[in-house]
Design an enzyme around this catalytic site. Structure first.
Site, PDB file in Angstrom:
ATOM      1  N   ARG A  14      55.238  24.725 -40.218  1.00  0.00           N
ATOM      2  CA  ARG A  14      56.588  24.296 -40.641  1.00  0.00           C
ATOM      3  C   ARG A  14      57.481  25.519 -40.496  1.00  0.00           C
ATOM      4  O   ARG A  14      57.244  26.552 -41.126  1.00  0.00           O
ATOM      5  CB  ARG A  14      56.586  23.806 -42.083  1.00  0.00           C
ATOM      6  CG  ARG A  14      58.001  23.729 -42.637  1.00  0.00           C
ATOM      7  CD  ARG A  14      58.132  22.934 -43.893  1.00  0.00           C
ATOM      8  NE  ARG A  14      57.994  21.524 -43.637  1.00  0.00           N
ATOM      9  CZ  ARG A  14      58.389  20.571 -44.479  1.00  0.00           C
ATOM     10  NH1 ARG A  14      58.931  20.895 -45.638  1.00  0.00           N
ATOM     11  NH2 ARG A  14      58.240  19.308 -44.176  1.00  0.00           N
ATOM     12  N   HIS A  37      60.877  16.312 -36.754  1.00  0.00           N
ATOM     13  CA  HIS A  37      59.912  16.110 -37.850  1.00  0.00           C
ATOM     14  C   HIS A  37      59.029  14.908 -37.495  1.00  0.00           C
ATOM     15  O   HIS A  37      59.085  13.853 -38.133  1.00  0.00           O
ATOM     16  CB  HIS A  37      60.675  15.883 -39.157  1.00  0.00           C
ATOM     17  CG  HIS A  37      59.847  16.039 -40.396  1.00  0.00           C
ATOM     18  ND1 HIS A  37      58.514  16.451 -40.383  1.00  0.00           N
ATOM     19  CD2 HIS A  37      60.153  15.828 -41.721  1.00  0.00           C
ATOM     20  CE1 HIS A  37      58.058  16.490 -41.630  1.00  0.00           C
ATOM     21  NE2 HIS A  37      59.025  16.117 -42.447  1.00  0.00           N
ATOM     22  N   GLN A  66      56.648  12.942 -40.077  1.00  0.00           N
ATOM     23  CA  GLN A  66      57.348  12.050 -40.998  1.00  0.00           C
ATOM     24  C   GLN A  66      57.742  10.741 -40.315  1.00  0.00           C
ATOM     25  O   GLN A  66      57.557   9.661 -40.874  1.00  0.00           O
ATOM     26  CB  GLN A  66      58.607  12.755 -41.539  1.00  0.00           C
ATOM     27  CG  GLN A  66      59.390  11.898 -42.507  1.00  0.00           C
ATOM     28  CD  GLN A  66      58.694  11.735 -43.848  1.00  0.00           C
ATOM     29  OE1 GLN A  66      58.361  12.714 -44.491  1.00  0.00           O
ATOM     30  NE2 GLN A  66      58.484  10.491 -44.283  1.00  0.00           N
ATOM     31  N   ASP A  94      68.926  10.730 -44.821  1.00  0.00           N
ATOM     32  CA  ASP A  94      68.284  11.992 -45.209  1.00  0.00           C
ATOM     33  C   ASP A  94      69.359  12.854 -45.855  1.00  0.00           C
ATOM     34  O   ASP A  94      70.557  12.563 -45.764  1.00  0.00           O
ATOM     35  CB  ASP A  94      67.701  12.671 -43.947  1.00  0.00           C
ATOM     36  CG  ASP A  94      66.847  13.900 -44.262  1.00  0.00           C
ATOM     37  OD1 ASP A  94      66.525  14.134 -45.440  1.00  0.00           O
ATOM     38  OD2 ASP A  94      66.518  14.632 -43.301  1.00  0.00           O
ATOM     39  N   CYS A 148      62.956  10.269 -46.161  1.00  0.00           N
ATOM     40  CA  CYS A 148      61.759  11.119 -46.058  1.00  0.00           C
ATOM     41  C   CYS A 148      61.499  11.908 -47.330  1.00  0.00           C
ATOM     42  O   CYS A 148      60.382  12.336 -47.570  1.00  0.00           O
ATOM     43  CB  CYS A 148      61.889  12.051 -44.858  1.00  0.00           C
ATOM     44  SG  CYS A 148      63.253  13.223 -44.997  1.00  0.00           S
ATOM     45  N   ARG A 151      52.054   9.728 -45.651  1.00  0.00           N
ATOM     46  CA  ARG A 151      51.947  11.030 -44.959  1.00  0.00           C
ATOM     47  C   ARG A 151      50.480  11.447 -44.900  1.00  0.00           C
ATOM     48  O   ARG A 151      50.001  11.963 -43.885  1.00  0.00           O
ATOM     49  CB  ARG A 151      52.757  12.107 -45.710  1.00  0.00           C
ATOM     50  CG  ARG A 151      54.261  11.949 -45.685  1.00  0.00           C
ATOM     51  CD  ARG A 151      54.853  12.171 -44.311  1.00  0.00           C
ATOM     52  NE  ARG A 151      54.619  13.504 -43.799  1.00  0.00           N
ATOM     53  CZ  ARG A 151      55.347  14.591 -44.087  1.00  0.00           C
ATOM     54  NH1 ARG A 151      56.386  14.489 -44.893  1.00  0.00           N
ATOM     55  NH2 ARG A 151      55.072  15.775 -43.547  1.00  0.00           N
TER      56      ARG A 151
HETATM   57  N1  NVA Z   1      66.119  17.227 -42.822  1.00  0.00           N
HETATM   58  C1  NVA Z   1      65.371  17.774 -43.925  1.00  0.00           C
HETATM   59  C2  NVA Z   1      64.032  17.124 -43.995  1.00  0.00           C
HETATM   60  C3  NVA Z   1      63.193  17.570 -45.161  1.00  0.00           C
HETATM   61  C4  NVA Z   1      61.841  16.940 -45.172  1.00  0.00           C
HETATM   62  C5  NVA Z   1      65.248  19.272 -43.778  1.00  0.00           C
HETATM   63  O1  NVA Z   1      64.996  19.746 -42.666  1.00  0.00           O
HETATM   64  O2  NVA Z   1      65.431  19.977 -44.773  1.00  0.00           O
HETATM   65  N1   CP Z   2      59.415  14.812 -46.253  1.00  0.00           N
HETATM   66  C1   CP Z   2      58.900  16.053 -46.286  1.00  0.00           C
HETATM   67  O1   CP Z   2      58.536  16.609 -45.248  1.00  0.00           O
HETATM   68  O2   CP Z   2      58.790  16.570 -47.532  1.00  0.00           O
HETATM   69  P1   CP Z   2      58.465  18.085 -47.906  1.00  0.00           P
HETATM   70  O3   CP Z   2      59.626  18.926 -47.472  1.00  0.00           O
HETATM   71  O4   CP Z   2      58.282  18.053 -49.395  1.00  0.00           O
HETATM   72  O5   CP Z   2      57.215  18.498 -47.184  1.00  0.00           O
END
Ligand code: NVA
Ligand code: CP
Length: 306
Positions: free
Chosen positions: A105, A132, A135, A224, A263, A291
């Site tokens: 990540r 992502h 997800q 989101d 998500c 997930r």
């Molecule tokens: N768009 C959000 C998704 C979090 C799971 C981010 O990148 O923070």
């Molecule tokens: N939806 C998602 O990826 O959640 P986290 O940021 O908690 O991993």
């Protein structure tokens, strides 16, 4: 050319692979609920590298790795040499000598591409600034559990054209559904992603002028946070996105049996109201649970168990 199976973007995978992952996800979910012990990854090890915060991704991967009989090591930018400047390439070369897969990540998507290029084990994208895919695979699996095949259906994406929206664009093309996007001007998904979608499958992705137009007749409504982890939290963003809130009035324009997804984490009262998030059309907790099952299937595919 290697025969490594990376899971980096839905756009890079064959529709048959996606179908195989969905089928295995259902089987893994069934096995778990039936209390079956299943350790196809016994003696394997997965490294997970987090440059950003996570609740769902971290715990669902870690639990899934253990349930499959493997073990996990968790690195962060701060507690690894990445934080002191070791390159993604050298990190991947090193980790590949110990582990059987790497989940990342991160901020820059290029970091994932570099680790895939220089490592010698499969790399899984657990979210980058660009996409992502774990997800969105989960969201589609969740939709199909509730409503059957997503093929031919209409999905509305409301709000920020962020990493989630990019993976939705990829999925619309690969899986044959229509994605209606409603994002503020200059906040839509990257032009090159929309151009790719248009080249691959004209009409799969439709840019709408208003959230109302996007939601009208949709089978699934998705939003989101307005401020992703890589964004600056500015009052300007909050003002620009305000008309894109998913609330009961907007949801009422979708099909009667439409589902709502997010998500998570959600900012209650910003991109979505509590009434929608906790309402009868919302399947957010199923999404969160799934997930686990979908990522287990992704790992089995990457490690050639399926
Ligand atoms: N768009 C959000 C998704 C979090 C799971 C981010 O990148 O923070
Ligand atoms: N939806 C998602 O990826 O959640 P986290 O940021 O908690 O991993």
């Amino acid at each position: 050319m290697t025969d490594l199976r990376h899971f980096i973007d839905i756009s890079k995978l064959r529709a048959e692979t996606l179908a195989l992952i969905f089928k295995e996800s259902a089987e893994l979910k069934r096995r778990l609920k039936a209390g079956e012990v299943y350790h196809p990854l016994a003696n394997k090890h997965v490294a997970m590298l987090f440059e950003k915060s996570s609740t769902r991704t971290r715990v669902s991967f870690e639990v899934g790795i253990h349930q499959l009989g493997a073990q996990a090591s968790i690195l962060t930018r701060e507690n690894s040499q990445i934080g002191r400047g070791e390159s993604p390439a050298d990190t991947a070369r090193t980790l590949s000598r110990y582990v059987d897969a790497i989940m990342i990540r991160c901020y820059a998507h290029d970091m994932i591409l570099e680790m895939a290029e220089y490592g010698s084990v499969p790399v899984i994208n657990g979210l980058s600034d660009f996409s992502h895919p774990c997800q969105v695979m989960t969201d589609i699996f969740t939709y199909e559990e509730h409503r059957g095949s997503i093929k031919g259906k209409t999905v509305a994406w409301i709000g920020d054209g962020n990493n989630m929206s990019v993976s939705w664009v990829h999925a619309a093309v690969k899986l044959g559904f229509t994605l209606k996007l409603s994002c503020p001007e200059n906040f839509g998904p990257y032009k090159h992603v929309l151009d790719w979608a248009n080249d691959q499958s004209k009409g799969a992705v439709i840019e709408c002028k208003t959230p109302q137009e996007a939601v009208e007749g949709a089978d699934l409504v998705n939003t989101d946070t307005w401020i992703s982890m890589h964004d600056q939290d500015t009052p300007l963003r909050n003002r620009i996105f305000r008309p894109y809130q998913v609330n009961e009035v907007l949801m009422a324009l979708a099909k009667k049996d439409a589902l709502f997804m997010h998500c998570l984490p959600a900012k209650r009262g910003e991109e979505v109201t509590e009434a929608v998030l906790d309402g009868p059309q919302s399947v957010i907790w199923d999404e969160a649970e799934n997930r686990l099952h979908v990522q287990k299937a992704i790992m089995l595919w990457c490690m050639k168990v399926i």
